[in-house]
Design a protein around this motif. Structure first.
Motif, PDB file in Angstrom:
ATOM      1  N   TRP A 189       0.862  -1.392  -0.229  1.00 39.02           N
ATOM      2  CA  TRP A 189      -0.129   0.022   0.035  1.00 39.02           C
ATOM      3  C   TRP A 189       1.083   1.259  -0.055  1.00 39.02           C
ATOM      4  CZ3 TRP A 189      -0.643   4.142   3.350  1.00 39.02           C
ATOM      5  CH2 TRP A 189      -1.530   4.944   3.089  1.00 39.02           C
ATOM      6  N   GLU A 232      -6.385   0.929  -2.686  1.00 41.45           N
ATOM      7  CA  GLU A 232      -6.028  -0.216  -1.845  1.00 41.45           C
ATOM      8  C   GLU A 232      -4.809  -1.014  -1.989  1.00 41.45           C
ATOM      9  OE1 GLU A 232      -9.222  -2.936  -2.499  1.00 41.45           O
ATOM     10  OE2 GLU A 232     -10.828  -1.698  -2.041  1.00 41.45           O
ATOM     11  N   SER A 288      -3.546  -8.654   5.444  1.00 35.20           N
ATOM     12  CA  SER A 288      -4.268  -8.209   6.583  1.00 35.20           C
ATOM     13  C   SER A 288      -3.412  -7.332   7.483  1.00 35.20           C
ATOM     14  CB  SER A 288      -4.857  -9.263   7.368  1.00 35.20           C
ATOM     15  OG  SER A 288      -3.842 -10.377   7.871  1.00 35.20           O
ATOM     16  N   GLU A 306      -3.086  -4.068   6.092  1.00 33.56           N
ATOM     17  CA  GLU A 306      -4.427  -2.955   6.448  1.00 33.56           C
ATOM     18  C   GLU A 306      -4.240  -2.815   8.018  1.00 33.56           C
ATOM     19  OE1 GLU A 306      -6.565  -1.990   4.326  1.00 33.56           O
ATOM     20  OE2 GLU A 306      -5.201  -2.775   2.924  1.00 33.56           O
ATOM     21  N   LEU A 307      -3.864  -3.620   8.891  1.00 31.85           N
ATOM     22  CA  LEU A 307      -3.942  -3.282  10.131  1.00 31.85           C
ATOM     23  C   LEU A 307      -2.895  -2.333  10.589  1.00 31.85           C
ATOM     24  CD1 LEU A 307      -4.910  -4.346  13.083  1.00 31.85           C
ATOM     25  CD2 LEU A 307      -2.833  -5.891  13.170  1.00 31.85           C
ATOM     26  N   ARG A 364      -1.802  -0.090   8.589  1.00 32.85           N
ATOM     27  CA  ARG A 364      -2.156   1.297   7.885  1.00 32.85           C
ATOM     28  C   ARG A 364      -3.243   1.846   8.818  1.00 32.85           C
ATOM     29  NH1 ARG A 364      -6.793   2.948   5.359  1.00 32.85           N
ATOM     30  NH2 ARG A 364      -7.554   0.581   5.306  1.00 32.85           N
ATOM     31  N   ARG A 365      -4.260   1.117   9.568  1.00 31.48           N
ATOM     32  CA  ARG A 365      -5.112   1.747  10.330  1.00 31.48           C
ATOM     33  C   ARG A 365      -4.514   2.349  11.835  1.00 31.48           C
ATOM     34  NH1 ARG A 365      -8.332  -2.627   8.506  1.00 31.48           N
ATOM     35  NH2 ARG A 365      -7.879  -4.079  10.503  1.00 31.48           N
ATOM     36  N   GLY A 366      -3.279   1.587  11.885  1.00 29.45           N
ATOM     37  CA  GLY A 366      -2.722   2.152  13.021  1.00 29.45           C
ATOM     38  C   GLY A 366      -1.591   3.217  13.054  1.00 29.45           C
TER      39      GLY A 366
END
Length: 204
Positions: free
Chosen positions: A13, A78, A176, A179-180, A182-184
């Motif tokens: 990403w 994405e 995953s 994504e984890l 990135r969200r953090g």
């Protein structure tokens, strides 16, 4: 120090924007990856009208290497899945088979019989004269990488012909995990999610 190619299928990403002190500090809490801190580099990207594969020349000391980074999947905005390997890196001079492979990935047709062997200039010229023609975008970078569980983050300062930007990218064989992470991260506003090929089309 030259960065070695990654191996295998890796989710990535990437976004471009202004790196805040908060975000930089958060990323730098992670341990440095393989000693990659403020590594200077130059790439020449081959940009074709309808292909998003990452085909480039990478400067390594006083010579250029041909590198294929194959886009396997993903969607705009994405994480994208790439296949990268040392087996997809070639030292010049290269033979017509490497030109044929690059042209097929870029969805273009070379015109006329290629020289054998080809140096980096001849290789670039053959693609520039292909149908449709392939553009070249020279990009300078300063990159650092930081390790986290199951992956790594890259921070870069990037100079395109028409734009200067920061880049952040998150990499892992496990989507995953990307994504984890990135969200953090405290990304804030203003980041544009795109890969290097898209960025070269915009700012090349």
């Amino acid at each position: 120090m030259a960065k070695q190619p990654e191996e295998g299928e890796i989710w990535e990403w990437r976004a471009f924007g202004l790196l805040s002190k908060e975000l930089a500090a958060k990323v730098q809490e992670c341990p440095l990856r393989m000693g990659l801190l403020n590594i200077e580099g130059e790439d020449i990207y081959f940009i074709a009208p309808t292909s998003d594969h990452n085909i480039k020349l990478r400067k390594q000391e006083d010579r250029w290497l041909l590198k294929f980074k194959l886009l396997l999947g993903g969607a705009p905005g994405e994480a994208e899945l790439y296949n990268e390997s040392a087996a997809f890196s070639y030292s010049f001079p290269v033979g017509p088979e490497q030109l044929k492979s690059a042209a097929a990935l870029l969805r273009v047709t070379p015109t006329g019989p290629p020289a054998d062997p080809l140096n980096s200039d001849e290789f670039g010229l053959a693609l520039a004269e292909a149908s449709p023609p392939v553009g070249r975008v020279h990009v300078k970078k300063r990159r650092s990488q930081f390790q986290f569980d199951r992956g790594w983050i890259e921070l870069a300062e990037v100079w395109f012909p028409k734009h200067h930007s920061n880049s952040i990218s998150i990499h892992s064989a496990d989507r995953s995990a990307v994504e984890l992470m990135r969200r953090g991260l405290p990304l804030g506003e203003g980041w544009e999610v795109m890969n290097y090929v898209e960025a070269c089309r915009r700012w090349g």
